[in-house]
Design a protein around this motif. Sequence first.
Motif, PDB file in Angstrom:
ATOM      1  N   ALA A   1     -18.992  -9.935 -11.857  1.00 44.57           N
ATOM      2  CA  ALA A   1     -17.761 -10.091 -12.654  1.00 44.57           C
ATOM      3  C   ALA A   1     -17.139  -8.728 -12.944  1.00 44.57           C
ATOM      4  N   LYS A   2     -16.798  -8.022 -11.882  1.00 48.97           N
ATOM      5  CA  LYS A   2     -16.108  -6.733 -11.985  1.00 48.97           C
ATOM      6  C   LYS A   2     -14.987  -6.713 -10.968  1.00 48.97           C
ATOM      7  N   THR A   3     -13.873  -6.095 -11.329  1.00 51.90           N
ATOM      8  CA  THR A   3     -12.795  -5.926 -10.365  1.00 51.90           C
ATOM      9  C   THR A   3     -13.147  -4.781  -9.417  1.00 51.90           C
ATOM     10  N   LEU A   4     -12.424  -4.717  -8.307  1.00 52.31           N
ATOM     11  CA  LEU A   4     -12.661  -3.627  -7.358  1.00 52.31           C
ATOM     12  C   LEU A   4     -12.298  -2.278  -7.980  1.00 52.31           C
ATOM     13  N   LYS A   5     -11.313  -2.290  -8.863  1.00 53.20           N
ATOM     14  CA  LYS A   5     -10.935  -1.046  -9.546  1.00 53.20           C
ATOM     15  C   LYS A   5     -12.086  -0.517 -10.387  1.00 53.20           C
TER      16      LYS A   5
ATOM     17  N   VAL B   1     -14.516   3.105  -9.766  1.00 53.56           N
ATOM     18  CA  VAL B   1     -14.930   4.111 -10.744  1.00 53.56           C
ATOM     19  C   VAL B   1     -16.447   4.311 -10.686  1.00 53.56           C
ATOM     20  N   GLN B   2     -17.196   3.224 -10.571  1.00 53.70           N
ATOM     21  CA  GLN B   2     -18.651   3.292 -10.548  1.00 53.70           C
ATOM     22  C   GLN B   2     -19.188   3.971  -9.285  1.00 53.70           C
ATOM     23  N   LEU B   3     -18.538   3.719  -8.145  1.00 55.40           N
ATOM     24  CA  LEU B   3     -19.084   4.154  -6.859  1.00 55.40           C
ATOM     25  C   LEU B   3     -18.368   5.346  -6.235  1.00 55.40           C
TER      26      LEU B   3
ATOM     27  N   HIS C   1      -8.496   0.026   1.004  1.00 60.67           N
ATOM     28  CA  HIS C   1      -7.583  -1.109   0.999  1.00 60.67           C
ATOM     29  C   HIS C   1      -7.620  -1.710  -0.396  1.00 60.67           C
ATOM     30  N   LYS C   2      -6.583  -2.427  -0.784  1.00 61.05           N
ATOM     31  CA  LYS C   2      -6.579  -3.035  -2.113  1.00 61.05           C
ATOM     32  C   LYS C   2      -7.741  -4.010  -2.285  1.00 61.05           C
ATOM     33  N   SER C   3      -8.294  -4.484  -1.164  1.00 62.66           N
ATOM     34  CA  SER C   3      -9.364  -5.480  -1.232  1.00 62.66           C
ATOM     35  C   SER C   3     -10.730  -4.962  -0.804  1.00 62.66           C
ATOM     36  N   TYR C   4     -10.829  -3.672  -0.393  1.00 61.63           N
ATOM     37  CA  TYR C   4     -12.099  -3.206   0.154  1.00 61.63           C
ATOM     38  C   TYR C   4     -12.469  -1.781  -0.284  1.00 61.63           C
ATOM     39  N   ILE C   5     -13.756  -1.609  -0.582  1.00 60.39           N
ATOM     40  CA  ILE C   5     -14.391  -0.299  -0.734  1.00 60.39           C
ATOM     41  C   ILE C   5     -15.514  -0.248   0.298  1.00 60.39           C
TER      42      ILE C   5
ATOM     43  N   GLN D   1     -28.433   2.461  -2.701  1.00 62.62           N
ATOM     44  CA  GLN D   1     -27.025   2.647  -2.333  1.00 62.62           C
ATOM     45  C   GLN D   1     -26.811   2.683  -0.822  1.00 62.62           C
ATOM     46  N   ARG D   2     -27.819   3.073  -0.052  1.00 60.33           N
ATOM     47  CA  ARG D   2     -27.692   3.085   1.401  1.00 60.33           C
ATOM     48  C   ARG D   2     -27.672   1.681   1.996  1.00 60.33           C
ATOM     49  N   ASP D   3     -28.093   0.695   1.215  1.00 59.77           N
ATOM     50  CA  ASP D   3     -28.130  -0.679   1.710  1.00 59.77           C
ATOM     51  C   ASP D   3     -26.811  -1.416   1.508  1.00 59.77           C
ATOM     52  N   ILE D   4     -25.847  -0.785   0.831  1.00 58.41           N
ATOM     53  CA  ILE D   4     -24.548  -1.416   0.584  1.00 58.41           C
ATOM     54  C   ILE D   4     -23.597  -1.101   1.741  1.00 58.41           C
ATOM     55  N   LEU D   5     -23.035  -2.135   2.346  1.00 60.58           N
ATOM     56  CA  LEU D   5     -22.065  -1.954   3.431  1.00 60.58           C
ATOM     57  C   LEU D   5     -20.655  -1.773   2.883  1.00 60.58           C
ATOM     58  N   PHE D   6     -20.205  -2.759   2.102  1.00 61.31           N
ATOM     59  CA  PHE D   6     -18.856  -2.685   1.540  1.00 61.31           C
ATOM     60  C   PHE D   6     -18.757  -3.608   0.339  1.00 61.31           C
ATOM     61  N   CYS D   7     -17.693  -3.440  -0.410  1.00 58.82           N
ATOM     62  CA  CYS D   7     -17.382  -4.297  -1.557  1.00 58.82           C
ATOM     63  C   CYS D   7     -16.013  -4.930  -1.288  1.00 58.82           C
ATOM     64  N   GLU D   8     -15.897  -6.206  -1.600  1.00 63.11           N
ATOM     65  CA  GLU D   8     -14.653  -6.932  -1.325  1.00 63.11           C
ATOM     66  C   GLU D   8     -14.146  -7.612  -2.592  1.00 63.11           C
ATOM     67  N   ALA D   9     -12.834  -7.516  -2.825  1.00 67.02           N
ATOM     68  CA  ALA D   9     -12.231  -8.140  -4.001  1.00 67.02           C
ATOM     69  C   ALA D   9     -12.185  -9.657  -3.851  1.00 67.02           C
ATOM     70  N   ASP D  10     -12.409 -10.343  -4.973  1.00 66.99           N
ATOM     71  CA  ASP D  10     -12.311 -11.804  -5.019  1.00 66.99           C
ATOM     72  C   ASP D  10     -11.727 -12.173  -6.381  1.00 66.99           C
ATOM     73  N   ASN D  11     -10.384 -12.068  -6.490  1.00 69.04           N
ATOM     74  CA  ASN D  11      -9.683 -12.244  -7.762  1.00 69.04           C
ATOM     75  C   ASN D  11     -10.236 -11.245  -8.786  1.00 69.04           C
ATOM     76  N   ASN D  12     -10.745 -11.725  -9.928  1.00 68.58           N
ATOM     77  CA  ASN D  12     -11.301 -10.821 -10.932  1.00 68.58           C
ATOM     78  C   ASN D  12     -12.790 -10.561 -10.727  1.00 68.58           C
ATOM     79  N   TYR D  13     -13.299 -10.998  -9.579  1.00 74.85           N
ATOM     80  CA  TYR D  13     -14.694 -10.774  -9.220  1.00 74.85           C
ATOM     81  C   TYR D  13     -14.742  -9.872  -7.983  1.00 74.85           C
TER      82      TYR D  13
END
Length: 246
Positions: free
Chosen positions: A179-183, A187-189, A198-202, A153-165
């Motif tokens: 194949a997961k939405t940012l929403k 919940v997972q993270l 942001h609506k597009s970033y975690i 988990q320390r190696d993850i910088l950010f997650c970005e939305a890409d439609n339904n991916y």
Amino acid sequence: MKVLIIDDEVQSRNALRVAVQQSGQALQICGEAGSVVQATELIDALQPGLLLLDIRLGDGNGFDIIEKASWKNFQVIFLSAYSEYAVNAFRVHALDYLLKPINTEELRISLSRALQQQPASQQPYWEDLLSSLKPSHEKIGFAAAEGIHLVDQRDILFCEADNNYSRIRLANGEQIYIAKTLKELEVQLGAKGFLRIHKSYIVNLLHVKKYLHTDDGTLVLSDGSSIPVSHRKKGMVLNLLSGYIS
């Protein structure tokens, strides 16, 4: 039941004291503290059964107090000015979680619940909580088209939305498409130190290096990435980051 009020703002402590006294519950305010050091000393000396505990304090946070105190046979009602700081973890383990400014009726209900529960021992309860909040090197699994990725988990910088991916950006420059939405990722993270800004970033809070006052704000991460903060999330982000300023 003895109650200890812990908040670094005098005005907040005064309001909580009045609310407890007017709640009609069988409670005794045994003391007040405005810092981690003071609160830890008072908990061990007074052995309260309930803490009204502000999450963010000037010299640390409420979880530092729980970890450092030798006496742990208490329940906690967490208090916070913002709603999205490890909320999943708080709601799993807390007796209650109230947002500031505190609603007196909500507090009265929480106090009543504390008196009704009063479990025999809280030691295992707090050990479980502290364990769930400590930073770790645990692996997080992501199912992608080519297979399952197990990522520290320390190696993850950010997650970005890409439609339904979603796109998982790693510190080594690798990208994972899932194949997961940012929403769903939120919940997972959400209880692992990640924050939806942001609506597009975690973002992974471990990699946040700087906040810039551009538009509604920008977070600069350890690799130099600039991630925008939405207008709706700006207040929450600033409240969270202000806790690191001494």
